[in-house]
Design a protein around this motif. Structure first.
Motif, short mmCIF file in Angstrom:
data_model
loop_
_atom_site.label_atom_id
_atom_site.label_comp_id
_atom_site.label_asym_id
_atom_site.label_seq_id
_atom_site.Cartn_x
_atom_site.Cartn_y
_atom_site.Cartn_z
N GLY A 42 0.25 17.82 -5.87
CA GLY A 42 -0.39 18.61 -4.80
C GLY A 42 -1.85 18.26 -4.66
N SER A 43 -2.55 18.10 -5.78
CA SER A 43 -3.99 17.84 -5.66
C SER A 43 -4.22 16.41 -5.15
CB SER A 43 -4.72 18.16 -6.97
OG SER A 43 -4.70 17.07 -7.83
N VAL A 44 -3.39 15.46 -5.57
CA VAL A 44 -3.54 14.10 -5.03
C VAL A 44 -3.24 14.09 -3.53
CG1 VAL A 44 -2.55 11.76 -5.07
CG2 VAL A 44 -3.09 12.92 -7.22
N ALA A 45 -2.19 14.83 -3.14
CA ALA A 45 -1.81 14.85 -1.72
C ALA A 45 -2.93 15.43 -0.86
CB ALA A 45 -0.52 15.65 -1.54
N ARG A 46 -3.55 16.51 -1.33
CA ARG A 46 -4.66 17.12 -0.57
C ARG A 46 -5.82 16.16 -0.44
NH1 ARG A 46 -3.21 21.52 -3.29
NH2 ARG A 46 -4.71 21.17 -4.97
N ALA A 47 -6.18 15.51 -1.55
CA ALA A 47 -7.31 14.56 -1.51
C ALA A 47 -6.97 13.39 -0.59
CB ALA A 47 -7.63 14.08 -2.91
N ALA A 48 -5.71 12.93 -0.65
CA ALA A 48 -5.29 11.81 0.19
C ALA A 48 -5.47 12.17 1.67
CB ALA A 48 -3.83 11.45 -0.10
N ARG A 49 -4.93 13.33 2.03
CA ARG A 49 -5.05 13.78 3.44
C ARG A 49 -6.51 13.85 3.87
NH1 ARG A 49 -1.70 17.83 2.08
NH2 ARG A 49 0.43 17.08 2.28
N SER A 50 -7.36 14.28 2.95
CA SER A 50 -8.77 14.49 3.33
C SER A 50 -9.46 13.17 3.70
CB SER A 50 -9.54 15.20 2.21
OG SER A 50 -9.90 14.29 1.20
N VAL A 51 -9.00 12.04 3.18
CA VAL A 51 -9.61 10.76 3.58
C VAL A 51 -8.78 10.05 4.65
CG1 VAL A 51 -10.82 10.35 1.40
CG2 VAL A 51 -8.55 9.38 1.72
N GLY A 52 -7.65 10.63 5.04
CA GLY A 52 -6.83 10.03 6.09
C GLY A 52 -5.64 9.23 5.57
N VAL A 53 -5.45 9.22 4.24
CA VAL A 53 -4.26 8.56 3.67
C VAL A 53 -3.11 9.56 3.76
CG1 VAL A 53 -3.21 7.77 1.50
CG2 VAL A 53 -5.52 7.03 2.11
N GLU A 54 -1.94 9.05 4.16
CA GLU A 54 -0.80 9.96 4.33
C GLU A 54 0.00 10.07 3.03
OE1 GLU A 54 3.43 9.87 6.50
OE2 GLU A 54 1.80 8.98 7.65
N PRO A 55 0.04 11.26 2.40
CA PRO A 55 0.85 11.39 1.19
C PRO A 55 2.33 11.46 1.54
CG PRO A 55 -0.21 13.49 1.70
CD PRO A 55 -0.63 12.53 2.77
N HIS A 56 3.15 10.83 0.73
CA HIS A 56 4.60 10.84 0.94
C HIS A 56 5.22 11.30 -0.37
CE1 HIS A 56 8.62 9.69 1.84
NE2 HIS A 56 8.59 8.54 1.19
N GLU A 57 5.46 12.61 -0.48
CA GLU A 57 5.99 13.13 -1.75
C GLU A 57 7.48 12.86 -1.86
OE1 GLU A 57 4.61 16.82 -3.47
OE2 GLU A 57 2.92 16.87 -2.08
N VAL A 58 7.87 12.28 -2.99
CA VAL A 58 9.27 11.95 -3.25
C VAL A 58 9.69 12.82 -4.43
CG1 VAL A 58 10.83 10.08 -3.94
CG2 VAL A 58 8.84 9.59 -2.48
N THR A 59 10.78 13.57 -4.25
CA THR A 59 11.14 14.56 -5.27
C THR A 59 12.58 14.36 -5.75
OG1 THR A 59 11.76 16.05 -3.49
CG2 THR A 59 9.56 16.33 -4.40
N PRO A 60 12.78 13.42 -6.67
CA PRO A 60 14.13 13.23 -7.21
C PRO A 60 14.53 14.49 -7.99
CG PRO A 60 12.59 11.54 -8.05
CD PRO A 60 11.77 12.56 -7.31
N PRO A 61 15.84 14.80 -8.04
CA PRO A 61 16.26 15.95 -8.85
C PRO A 61 15.89 15.73 -10.31
CG PRO A 61 18.15 14.67 -8.08
CD PRO A 61 16.95 14.09 -7.42
N SER A 62 15.59 16.82 -11.05
CA SER A 62 15.07 16.64 -12.42
C SER A 62 16.10 15.94 -13.33
CB SER A 62 14.64 17.97 -13.01
OG SER A 62 15.74 18.83 -13.00
N GLY A 63 17.40 16.03 -12.98
CA GLY A 63 18.41 15.36 -13.81
C GLY A 63 18.70 13.93 -13.35
N VAL A 64 17.87 13.37 -12.50
CA VAL A 64 18.14 12.04 -11.92
C VAL A 64 18.36 10.99 -13.01
CG1 VAL A 64 15.69 11.39 -11.76
CG2 VAL A 64 17.31 10.41 -10.15
#
Ligand code: NDP
Length: 307
Positions: free
Chosen positions: A52-74
């Motif tokens: 979350g904190s990386v995504a917020r900082a990324a957005r603030s400079v114009g980089v688009e965060p793309h969160e990928v959320t594999p299931p925890s048992g992947v």
């Protein structure tokens, strides 16, 4: 006299402006924002907080965060497929894996799945090897943040004695390698170091990354030392570093606070390397390592002169 404060927030805000300009240029030329894939394994725990904190900082400079959320048992095979898809996706400039991973996944095996050209947190074994060899590459963001702070405050590195407390793959070892590349004479300390105080006292540049609150105290340091504290420790008194700031500040030349020192610069370094990756993909690459870790006069990474 009290030490000069090396203000990580001020350094980060200068970096933020430069990065925002570079991202705006990239967007204008390519019509799209660079994307940073952030792989995370939980919704609420430390991996999500970091993501979350990386995504917020990324957005603030114009980089688009793309969160990928594999299931925890992947399974590892499934995860390899997902990371492979990010490696092949031309819209993804960089990939970072938020730690910790679920217990059944080996972190070294998982980070090794990232394409080294998109490894913007310098986590892959290939990039670690390049760093150890003194070659230009992506480096762990915290290690690069240490160099960025030293450079921003024009601390002389070449020829000076640097001591690094900690030898982890993410902080201590890469910091030591970058300091060697910048022509410092480097000693690395760890739990088996026989007399930590004696080693630390000899440091002109002291970098501490031990995860042990208050480990470095006033009686251990040299008056001319520049102290960079990477520690982030949660205590009943709040977040503190590995250096006892209150007692050490009055007796050294310069020091980073915690919080407000290495931490804010680390996030910017991750984003700077993401923008580097995007520019490289657009064939305009100048590594952040060149800007912070390798002085123009450095001989250490040049190819050997012809005989
Ligand atoms: P690790 O636990 O992986 O490594 C700690 C290192 O410090 C080890 O090499 C260990 O020695 C050494 N060490 C620990 N205690 C002592 C001691 N008493 N005397 C001498 N050496 C000691 O931690 P990390 O490198 O991942 O993190 C270090 C700190 O930096 C933590 O506080 C962490 O939260 C922080 N951190 C900060 C970041 C930032 O952005 N500012 C990012 C990443 C980490 P040995 O190898 O012998 O066990």
């Amino acid at each position: 006299m009290s030490a000069r404060i090396l203000d990580g927030r001020a350094v980060a805000s200068r970096l933020w402006r430069d990065l925002s300009d570079r991202v705006a240029d990239l967007r204008e030329r390519s019509g799209a924002a660079p994307r940073l894939a952030i792989v995370r394994f939980d919704d609420r725990g430390p991996s999500a907080v970091y993501a979350g904190s990386v995504a917020r900082a990324a957005r603030s400079v114009g980089v688009e965060p793309h969160e990928v959320t594999p299931p925890s048992g992947v399974s590892l095979t499934d995860l390899a497929g997902r990371i492979g898809a990010l490696n092949r996706d031309p819209s993804v400039a960089g990939i970072v894996i938020a730690q910790p991973l679920p217990a059944h996944l080996d972190p070294s095996t998982v980070v090794a799945l990232i394409d080294p050209a998109k490894d913007v947190d310098g986590a892959t074994p290939l990039n670690a090897g390049r760093i150890a060899r003194g070659e230009r590459t992506f480096v762990p963001a915290t290690a690069l943040a240490v160099m960025a702070i030293l450079r921003n405050y024009e601390v002389q590195i070449a020829g000076r004695r640097a001591v690094v407390v900690g030898r982890s793959a993410v902080v201590g070892r890469p910091v030591a390698a970058l300091l060697v590349a910048a022509d410092a004479t480097v000693v690395i300390c760890h739990r088996r170091t026989r007399n930590l105080a004696r080693e630390v006292r000899r440091a002109e540049i002291l970098v501490v990354a031990a995860g042990s609150p208050g480990l470095v105290r006033a009686e251990m340091v040299n008056r001319s030392a520049v102290v960079i504290d990477c520690g982030i420790n949660t205590t009943p008194d709040g977040i503190v570093g590995d250096v006892d700031f209150g007692s050490v500040r009055p007796v050294v030349a310069a020091i980073t606070p915690v919080p407000g020192g290495v931490g804010p610069v680390t996030t910017m370094m991750l984003l700077e390397q993401t923008v580097d990756a995007a520019e490289r993909q657009a064939a305009e690459f100048e590594p952040a390592l060149d800007r912070y870790a390798l002085p123009a006069a450095s001989e250490s990474i040049r190819p050997p002169a012809a005989r």
